[in-house]
Scaffold this motif. Structure first.
Motif, PDB file in Angstrom:
ATOM      1  N   LYS A   3      74.994  17.524  59.478  1.00 43.54           N
ATOM      2  CA  LYS A   3      74.800  18.620  58.522  1.00 43.54           C
ATOM      3  C   LYS A   3      73.526  19.373  58.842  1.00 43.54           C
ATOM      4  N   ILE A   4      73.621  20.720  58.863  1.00 50.33           N
ATOM      5  CA  ILE A   4      72.447  21.556  59.086  1.00 50.33           C
ATOM      6  C   ILE A   4      72.356  22.612  57.991  1.00 50.33           C
ATOM      7  N   ALA A   5      71.182  23.206  57.889  1.00 49.73           N
ATOM      8  CA  ALA A   5      70.949  24.283  56.925  1.00 49.73           C
ATOM      9  C   ALA A   5      70.392  25.486  57.658  1.00 49.73           C
ATOM     10  N   VAL A  35      75.011  24.402  55.257  1.00 50.48           N
ATOM     11  CA  VAL A  35      74.654  24.949  53.944  1.00 50.48           C
ATOM     12  C   VAL A  35      73.653  26.078  54.148  1.00 50.48           C
ATOM     13  N   GLY A  36      73.733  27.060  53.283  1.00 51.91           N
ATOM     14  CA  GLY A  36      72.795  28.180  53.329  1.00 51.91           C
ATOM     15  C   GLY A  36      71.776  28.042  52.214  1.00 51.91           C
ATOM     16  N   LYS A  50      73.857  26.744  48.957  1.00 46.44           N
ATOM     17  CA  LYS A  50      75.306  26.899  48.830  1.00 46.44           C
ATOM     18  C   LYS A  50      75.991  26.461  50.115  1.00 46.44           C
ATOM     19  N   PRO A  51      77.208  25.904  49.999  1.00 50.26           N
ATOM     20  CA  PRO A  51      77.981  25.576  51.197  1.00 50.26           C
ATOM     21  C   PRO A  51      78.325  26.858  51.948  1.00 50.26           C
ATOM     22  N   MET A  52      78.443  26.774  53.264  1.00 45.83           N
ATOM     23  CA  MET A  52      78.798  27.950  54.061  1.00 45.83           C
ATOM     24  C   MET A  52      79.995  27.624  54.960  1.00 45.83           C
ATOM     25  N   PRO A  53      81.203  27.767  54.417  1.00 46.99           N
ATOM     26  CA  PRO A  53      82.406  27.622  55.231  1.00 46.99           C
ATOM     27  C   PRO A  53      82.604  28.865  56.097  1.00 46.99           C
ATOM     28  N   LEU A  54      83.629  28.869  56.933  1.00 44.34           N
ATOM     29  CA  LEU A  54      83.876  30.000  57.832  1.00 44.34           C
ATOM     30  C   LEU A  54      83.948  31.337  57.090  1.00 44.34           C
ATOM     31  N   LEU A  92      69.648  16.467  50.351  1.00 46.30           N
ATOM     32  CA  LEU A  92      70.898  17.167  50.654  1.00 46.30           C
ATOM     33  C   LEU A  92      71.612  16.571  51.865  1.00 46.30           C
ATOM     34  N   GLY A  93      70.930  15.680  52.567  1.00 46.73           N
ATOM     35  CA  GLY A  93      71.511  15.120  53.777  1.00 46.73           C
ATOM     36  C   GLY A  93      71.403  16.033  54.976  1.00 46.73           C
ATOM     37  N   VAL A  94      70.509  17.017  54.896  1.00 51.11           N
ATOM     38  CA  VAL A  94      70.323  17.974  55.990  1.00 51.11           C
ATOM     39  C   VAL A  94      69.464  17.343  57.082  1.00 51.11           C
TER      40      VAL A  94
END
Length: 319
Positions: A3-5, A35-36, A50-54, A92-94
């Motif tokens: 996971k990255i931000a 995530v953004g 916020k999550p950032m899907p495609l 956040l697990g980032v």
């Protein structure tokens, strides 16, 4: 890494959205969650994530500004603020953070790197003052915006036989002024890095009028002088009808140029590849057109000053 931000910090720059898009899509391609963080480091401390899907980055490559917003954050300058930022990311697990911004943004990223978060910076500033790389995201667009304005002002300067002083952005760096002044055919270009005398500017204007010149354009970086004061000086010492235009924040907005979209896309994707490879505390960059990375410490030591040769050329061509 799972996971990255990604965040955008400091002043916005055209092309940031293209860069965020590249980060999200490259990360997802490689199986990472993204995530953004909205509003830069301020949003990190506030938990504005916020999550950032495609689909979150669809239809943004052509947009100016930043879809993640940006803000200044004095609290993040403190050790307590930096520690809180680190704790937010770990909660956040980032495992990796990509930061789009300039010098101040990178210094914040370096602090998180030192605390244990893998960080990569992406140079994004219209001032083009981040060194150790070919170019900064947003500069090309800002220059084109300034040139568009200069071209339009030259039309009315010709019609009314006036002198125009055009103040562009650049508190401590004259890159926009020099590039726009050269490309726009300005009679004088004033930048913070080169001392000048207004008497010389006036003398050059008077020589031009003596040989039949009907109008003139003076481009000044905001850090080199106040446009209104320079305009008054010229009018008082020449009697020429003089007007002043301050472009201001119009230079920050607008659709990014093709060059900025390509640069941001390359650097955003490269930033993901770097952080996946375990690189941290570096800036993603291009050097001689090739992708590379540069340690933050080296970036902070590097200086990017306007080319003296280009400055001389602008002076020669405006004779």
């Amino acid at each position: 890494m799972r996971k990255i931000a990604v965040l955008t910090s400091g002043g916005d720059a055209p092309g940031m959205n293209a860069g965020v898009r590249a980060v999200v899509r490259t990360a997802i391609y490689h199986g990472l969650e993204v995530v953004g963080i909205r509003r830069g480091y301020a949003g990190l401390l506030d938990g504005d994530v916020k999550p950032m899907p495609l689909e979150s980055v669809g239809d943004i490559i052509q947009r100016g500004g930043t879809c993640l917003y940006t803000a200044r954050c004095l609290e993040f300058l403190t050790e307590d603020g930096q520690r809180r930022g680190y704790e937010r990311l770990t909660d956040l697990g980032v495992e990796g953070l990509i930061v789009f911004g300039g010098d101040g943004s990178f210094r914040g990223a370096q602090k998180l790197h030192q605390l244990g978060i893998k960080t990569i910076g992406v140079p994004s500033t219209i001032d083009n003052d981040i060194g150790a790389c070919d170019a900064n995201i947003g500069f090309d667009t800002a220059v084109q915006t300034a040139i568009d304005a200069i071209d339009k002002i030259r039309d009315t300067a010709t019609s009314h036989e006036r002198t125009y002083v055009i103040e562009v952005m650049g508190r401590s760096a004259g890159h926009i002024a020099l590039a726009a002044g050269l490309a726009g055919g300005a009679e004088s270009v004033l930048v913070p890095e080169v001392p000048y005398k207004l008497e010389d500017v006036v003398a050059k204007l008077q020589r031009g009028v003596a040989r039949g010149k009907k109008h003139s354009i003076i481009v000044v970086a905001e850090g080199a002088g106040n446009g209104a004061e320079i305009g008054r000086y010229i009018e008082q010492h020449t009697g020429f009808d003089t007007r002043v235009t301050v472009l201001g924040h119009v230079q920050r907005g607008g659709a990014p140029s093709a060059a900025d979209r390509v640069l941001a896309s390359r650097l955003g994707a490269h930033a993901v590849e770097l952080v996946m490879a375990g690189v941290s505390g570096h800036m993603a960059a291009t050097k001689n057109g090739e992708l590379t990375s540069v340690p933050f410490d080296e970036v902070f030591r590097a200086e990017r000053k306007p080319s003296h040769a280009v400055y001389q050329l602008a002076d020669i061509l405006s004779i």
